[in-house]
Motif scaffolding. Structure first.
Motif, PDB file in Angstrom:
ATOM      1  N   THR A  53      -0.176   1.273   6.789  1.00  0.00           N
ATOM      2  CA  THR A  53       1.111   1.627   6.180  1.00  0.00           C
ATOM      3  C   THR A  53       1.483   0.694   5.038  1.00  0.00           C
ATOM      4  O   THR A  53       2.560   0.818   4.469  1.00  0.00           O
ATOM      5  N   CYS A  54       0.584  -0.259   4.707  1.00  0.00           N
ATOM      6  CA  CYS A  54       0.784  -1.173   3.590  1.00  0.00           C
ATOM      7  C   CYS A  54      -0.558  -1.460   2.927  1.00  0.00           C
ATOM      8  O   CYS A  54      -1.583  -1.533   3.613  1.00  0.00           O
ATOM      9  N   ASN A  55      -0.561  -1.613   1.623  1.00  0.00           N
ATOM     10  CA  ASN A  55      -1.800  -1.916   0.911  1.00  0.00           C
ATOM     11  C   ASN A  55      -2.424  -3.231   1.371  1.00  0.00           C
ATOM     12  O   ASN A  55      -3.643  -3.362   1.469  1.00  0.00           O
ATOM     13  N   CYS A  56      -1.575  -4.223   1.619  1.00  0.00           N
ATOM     14  CA  CYS A  56      -2.075  -5.549   1.980  1.00  0.00           C
ATOM     15  C   CYS A  56      -2.755  -5.573   3.347  1.00  0.00           C
ATOM     16  O   CYS A  56      -3.418  -6.555   3.693  1.00  0.00           O
ATOM     17  N   ASP A  57      -2.604  -4.501   4.133  1.00  0.00           N
ATOM     18  CA  ASP A  57      -3.251  -4.450   5.436  1.00  0.00           C
ATOM     19  C   ASP A  57      -4.724  -4.082   5.349  1.00  0.00           C
ATOM     20  O   ASP A  57      -5.423  -4.087   6.371  1.00  0.00           O
ATOM     21  N   ALA A  58      -5.211  -3.745   4.144  1.00  0.00           N
ATOM     22  CA  ALA A  58      -6.624  -3.396   3.964  1.00  0.00           C
ATOM     23  C   ALA A  58      -7.444  -4.678   3.927  1.00  0.00           C
ATOM     24  O   ALA A  58      -7.942  -5.116   2.887  1.00  0.00           O
ATOM     25  N   VAL A  59      -7.586  -5.302   5.063  1.00  0.00           N
ATOM     26  CA  VAL A  59      -8.189  -6.631   5.137  1.00  0.00           C
ATOM     27  C   VAL A  59      -9.684  -6.625   4.862  1.00  0.00           C
ATOM     28  O   VAL A  59     -10.286  -7.673   4.692  1.00  0.00           O
TER      29      VAL A  59
END
Length: 330
Positions: A53-59
């Motif tokens: 649900t957030c771009n930054c979560d694409a680790v």
């Protein structure tokens, strides 16, 4: 490069706190139960196939990603702090920016139209500084000036409110002065030295110089001498309590006063300040007011006889821009 959360294990790396101090995990909208960012509304988040649900979560991607959003839940705002932690690699970085609080529209009053404002409600609305606030605990009561200790923990009214004063009357300007020029503090210091040598025989000493920190640095300040007021300026001194020779104003009546120094223009004034000398049980209490980057207005409860001394760093000034307005609030 640094995720906001790991939904699989229910761990959050970043959150913000609202006016009540509780953790908030959503970055967009007004739903506290949905930890989403702005990209979720348009289904454009990276790795959305994995319910991100957030771009930054694409680790899984070793690249910079960014998220943004607009927080619109007025019951939680303003944002008071943002916390981030949980780096597991030296390659991870985070950069957080909190925008300005914007207000629009109007809030409808309740049906009973009751008005209640207390130290507790003001603190919950975001007030953080100790000082006097206008309060009204019940709609049928008059407005009071209450000293609220916002630095104390919690929201219990009896712990926050130190004292209250009823404001039955209206406010009025009691002093409005603009100074054109004043004597050189150097001359005053030389005179002080002469006085010191004279008084030392009797065991006394005198000097008007005082080192005070303003605008982040310590400076020497001196009492104003022989002030000349500006022409073509509306000078007001209702109680004739301003002493031009020594540059101070004496509070004529006990009450709540607001002091305004110059105009609010976002510039910190390093040249002038006002020192308050008030007699208390333990002796004389002194505080200083000056025009900072954030405010030029100070509200304080003063007792009769309190002295407001204008001080300056100027070695000489024939073209002063100092202005001071004092309003009696009640």
């Amino acid at each position: 490069m640094a995720p906001l959360k790991n939904t699989r294990f229910g761990h959050y790396f970043g959150w913000w706190t609202g006016k009540d101090g509780s953790k908030k995990f959503y970055i967009d909208g007004d739903d506290e139960d949905r930890a989403v960012c702005g990209c979720h509304a348009t289904s454009s988040c990276l790795q959305s196939m994995f319910n991100s649900t957030c771009n930054c979560d694409a680790v899984f991607l070793p690249l910079w990603s960014s998220d943004e959003g607009k927080l619109s839940n007025k019951e939680s705002l303003p944002v008071r702090t943002f916390v981030y932690g949980g780096f597991i690699s030296s390659q991870q970085e985070a950069n957080i920016t909190v925008g300005k609080l914007r207000c629009s529209g109007s809030r409808k009053s309740k049906e009973d139209k009751s008005i209640s404002t207390s130290c507790s409600s003001l603190k919950q609305d975001g007030a953080t500084r100790d000082g006097f606030y206008l309060t009204k605990e019940e709609s049928e009561k008059s407005i009071e000036a209450s000293y609220c200790q916002m630095s104390k923990p919690g929201y219990v009214e009896s712990n926050l409110k130190l004292e209250s004063h009823d404001l039955g009357g209206g406010s009025k300007v009691v002093l409005n002065v603009a100074i054109q020029s004043h004597a050189s503090p150097i001359t005053q210091v030389l005179a002080s030295i002469a006085i010191r040598y004279t008084q030392e025989a009797g065991g006394g000493a005198y000097s008007s110089r005082k080192t005070i920190t303003t605008c982040g640095n310590a400076r020497n300040y001196y009492n104003l001498k022989t002030s000349i007021l500006k022409k073509h300026y509306e000078q007001i001194d209702v109680h004739e309590a301003f002493n031009k020779e020594d540059g101070f104003y004496t509070i004529p009546e006990t009450g709540l006063y607001t002091i305004m120094i110059g105009k609010m223009d976002g510039v910190c004034d390093t040249y002038y300040l006002v020192e308050v000398e008030e007699h208390v049980d333990a002796g004389v209490s002194t505080t200083q007011f000056y025009k900072s980057l954030y405010t030029n207005t100070y509200t304080q409860w003063f007792t009769s006889g309190t002295k407001l001394q204008i001080k300056s760093t100027h070695t000489s000034n024939s073209n002063s821009n100092f202005q001071m307005t004092i309003v009696r609030v009640n």
